[in-house]
Design a protein around this motif. Structure first.
Motif, PDB file in Angstrom:
ATOM      1  N   HIS A  12     -30.031  -0.508 -20.355  1.00 48.26           N
ATOM      2  CA  HIS A  12     -31.262   0.233 -20.669  1.00 48.26           C
ATOM      3  C   HIS A  12     -31.106   0.980 -21.985  1.00 48.26           C
ATOM      4  O   HIS A  12     -31.975   0.927 -22.863  1.00 48.26           O
ATOM      5  N   HIS A  13     -29.987   1.662 -22.132  1.00 49.31           N
ATOM      6  CA  HIS A  13     -29.710   2.422 -23.352  1.00 49.31           C
ATOM      7  C   HIS A  13     -29.695   1.506 -24.580  1.00 49.31           C
ATOM      8  O   HIS A  13     -30.341   1.798 -25.584  1.00 49.31           O
ATOM      9  N   ARG A  14     -28.973   0.411 -24.493  1.00 53.09           N
ATOM     10  CA  ARG A  14     -28.903  -0.535 -25.618  1.00 53.09           C
ATOM     11  C   ARG A  14     -30.286  -1.048 -25.995  1.00 53.09           C
ATOM     12  O   ARG A  14     -30.616  -1.181 -27.173  1.00 53.09           O
ATOM     13  N   ALA A  15     -31.097  -1.337 -25.005  1.00 51.02           N
ATOM     14  CA  ALA A  15     -32.433  -1.881 -25.269  1.00 51.02           C
ATOM     15  C   ALA A  15     -33.295  -0.892 -26.039  1.00 51.02           C
ATOM     16  O   ALA A  15     -33.915  -1.260 -27.044  1.00 51.02           O
ATOM     17  N   TRP A  16     -33.338   0.382 -25.607  1.00 47.54           N
ATOM     18  CA  TRP A  16     -34.214   1.294 -26.341  1.00 47.54           C
ATOM     19  C   TRP A  16     -33.615   1.709 -27.676  1.00 47.54           C
ATOM     20  O   TRP A  16     -34.348   1.950 -28.627  1.00 47.54           O
ATOM     21  N   ILE A  17     -32.289   1.721 -27.782  1.00 43.17           N
ATOM     22  CA  ILE A  17     -31.654   1.986 -29.077  1.00 43.17           C
ATOM     23  C   ILE A  17     -32.006   0.863 -30.064  1.00 43.17           C
ATOM     24  O   ILE A  17     -32.200   1.102 -31.246  1.00 43.17           O
ATOM     25  N   ASP A  18     -32.099  -0.361 -29.548  1.00 42.18           N
ATOM     26  CA  ASP A  18     -32.492  -1.510 -30.374  1.00 42.18           C
ATOM     27  C   ASP A  18     -34.002  -1.608 -30.542  1.00 42.18           C
ATOM     28  O   ASP A  18     -34.502  -2.588 -31.102  1.00 42.18           O
ATOM     29  N   LYS A  19     -34.730  -0.603 -30.030  1.00 39.12           N
ATOM     30  CA  LYS A  19     -36.186  -0.513 -30.137  1.00 39.12           C
ATOM     31  C   LYS A  19     -36.918  -1.619 -29.382  1.00 39.12           C
ATOM     32  O   LYS A  19     -38.050  -1.963 -29.689  1.00 39.12           O
ATOM     33  N   PHE A  50     -43.258   8.590 -23.159  1.00 40.93           N
ATOM     34  CA  PHE A  50     -42.312   9.651 -23.511  1.00 40.93           C
ATOM     35  C   PHE A  50     -41.251   9.147 -24.490  1.00 40.93           C
ATOM     36  O   PHE A  50     -40.929   9.799 -25.478  1.00 40.93           O
ATOM     37  N   LEU A  51     -40.715   7.969 -24.239  1.00 43.92           N
ATOM     38  CA  LEU A  51     -39.595   7.441 -25.020  1.00 43.92           C
ATOM     39  C   LEU A  51     -40.018   6.778 -26.329  1.00 43.92           C
ATOM     40  O   LEU A  51     -39.301   6.842 -27.329  1.00 43.92           O
ATOM     41  N   ALA A  52     -41.171   6.134 -26.356  1.00 44.60           N
ATOM     42  CA  ALA A  52     -41.584   5.318 -27.503  1.00 44.60           C
ATOM     43  C   ALA A  52     -41.591   6.061 -28.840  1.00 44.60           C
ATOM     44  O   ALA A  52     -41.034   5.543 -29.817  1.00 44.60           O
ATOM     45  N   PRO A  53     -42.181   7.240 -28.951  1.00 49.07           N
ATOM     46  CA  PRO A  53     -42.194   7.894 -30.269  1.00 49.07           C
ATOM     47  C   PRO A  53     -40.795   8.155 -30.823  1.00 49.07           C
ATOM     48  O   PRO A  53     -40.543   7.971 -32.009  1.00 49.07           O
ATOM     49  N   PHE A  54     -39.889   8.563 -29.946  1.00 49.12           N
ATOM     50  CA  PHE A  54     -38.517   8.820 -30.381  1.00 49.12           C
ATOM     51  C   PHE A  54     -37.839   7.522 -30.797  1.00 49.12           C
ATOM     52  O   PHE A  54     -37.292   7.413 -31.896  1.00 49.12           O
ATOM     53  N   ALA A  55     -37.880   6.525 -29.926  1.00 49.46           N
ATOM     54  CA  ALA A  55     -37.171   5.264 -30.186  1.00 49.46           C
ATOM     55  C   ALA A  55     -37.753   4.518 -31.378  1.00 49.46           C
ATOM     56  O   ALA A  55     -37.012   3.973 -32.200  1.00 49.46           O
ATOM     57  N   GLU A  56     -39.072   4.491 -31.489  1.00 48.42           N
ATOM     58  CA  GLU A  56     -39.711   3.665 -32.518  1.00 48.42           C
ATOM     59  C   GLU A  56     -39.795   4.338 -33.883  1.00 48.42           C
ATOM     60  O   GLU A  56     -39.740   3.669 -34.907  1.00 48.42           O
ATOM     61  N   ARG A  57     -39.954   5.678 -33.929  1.00 47.97           N
ATOM     62  CA  ARG A  57     -40.189   6.336 -35.221  1.00 47.97           C
ATOM     63  C   ARG A  57     -39.078   7.261 -35.693  1.00 47.97           C
ATOM     64  O   ARG A  57     -38.903   7.442 -36.898  1.00 47.97           O
ATOM     65  N   ARG A  61     -29.882   5.743 -35.396  1.00 46.09           N
ATOM     66  CA  ARG A  61     -28.761   5.100 -34.713  1.00 46.09           C
ATOM     67  C   ARG A  61     -28.271   6.015 -33.602  1.00 46.09           C
ATOM     68  O   ARG A  61     -28.637   7.187 -33.538  1.00 46.09           O
ATOM     69  N   ALA A  62     -27.428   5.453 -32.723  1.00 42.67           N
ATOM     70  CA  ALA A  62     -26.828   6.235 -31.643  1.00 42.67           C
ATOM     71  C   ALA A  62     -25.371   5.827 -31.498  1.00 42.67           C
ATOM     72  O   ALA A  62     -25.013   4.671 -31.704  1.00 42.67           O
ATOM     73  N   GLU A  63     -24.555   6.801 -31.158  1.00 42.04           N
ATOM     74  CA  GLU A  63     -23.125   6.566 -30.941  1.00 42.04           C
ATOM     75  C   GLU A  63     -22.774   7.029 -29.538  1.00 42.04           C
ATOM     76  O   GLU A  63     -23.001   8.197 -29.179  1.00 42.04           O
ATOM     77  N   GLU A  81     -28.562   9.894 -34.373  1.00 45.78           N
ATOM     78  CA  GLU A  81     -28.982  10.280 -35.720  1.00 45.78           C
ATOM     79  C   GLU A  81     -30.455   9.940 -35.795  1.00 45.78           C
ATOM     80  O   GLU A  81     -30.869   8.824 -35.470  1.00 45.78           O
ATOM     81  N   THR A  82     -31.249  10.914 -36.223  1.00 44.90           N
ATOM     82  CA  THR A  82     -32.692  10.732 -36.268  1.00 44.90           C
ATOM     83  C   THR A  82     -33.217  11.068 -37.655  1.00 44.90           C
ATOM     84  O   THR A  82     -32.489  11.610 -38.495  1.00 44.90           O
TER      85      THR A  82
END
Length: 121
Positions: A12-19, A50-57, A61-63, A81-82
């Motif tokens: 799940h994490h990988r998927a939203w990190i990859d948008k 809730f998640l889309a604005p953060f993930a998409e815009r 990256r995430a570590e 990193e945002t």
């Protein structure tokens, strides 16, 4: 060997990190509940909103810092990193039932975002 709950949390994490929000949402139960700093979020569509604005815009990256789990519960901690801030740590504790995330206790540090907003003013 990675537990089944941890496998799902990491996927799940990988998927939203990859948008890829369609894939990310496929790991959630339709009636998922997310407890977040912004309040209680109920249902997969509300979770996506809730998640889309953060993930998409905002996300650059995430570590991954740490990840642990058993057959029903997984905890992941990561730093993102945002666009507004270079470091925004977060953690998620998810409960998995029948191969889907049914509950997520999602925590993140709001302080870096608040400091960035004050600097922009």
């Amino acid at each position: 060997m990675i537990s089944s709950a941890l496998q799902i949390a990491l996927a799940h994490h990988r998927a939203w990190i990859d948008k890829d929000l369609d894939l990310a949402m496929s790991y959630l139960a339709d009636d998922v509940v997310c407890e977040a700093p912004a309040g209680r979020i109920e249902g997969v569509e509300a979770y996506r909103a809730f998640l889309a604005p953060f993930a998409e815009r905002l996300l650059i990256r995430a570590e991954m810092i740490a990840a642990f789990g058993d057959e029903t519960t997984a905890v992941i901690m990561y730093d993102t990193e945002t666009v507004p801030v270079a470091s925004a740590p977060a953690a998620e504790c998810v409960t998995v039932r029948d191969g889907r995330i049914v509950h997520n206790r999602f925590l993140f540090d709001r302080a870096p975002f608040e400091a960035a907003a004050r600097r922009r003013q």
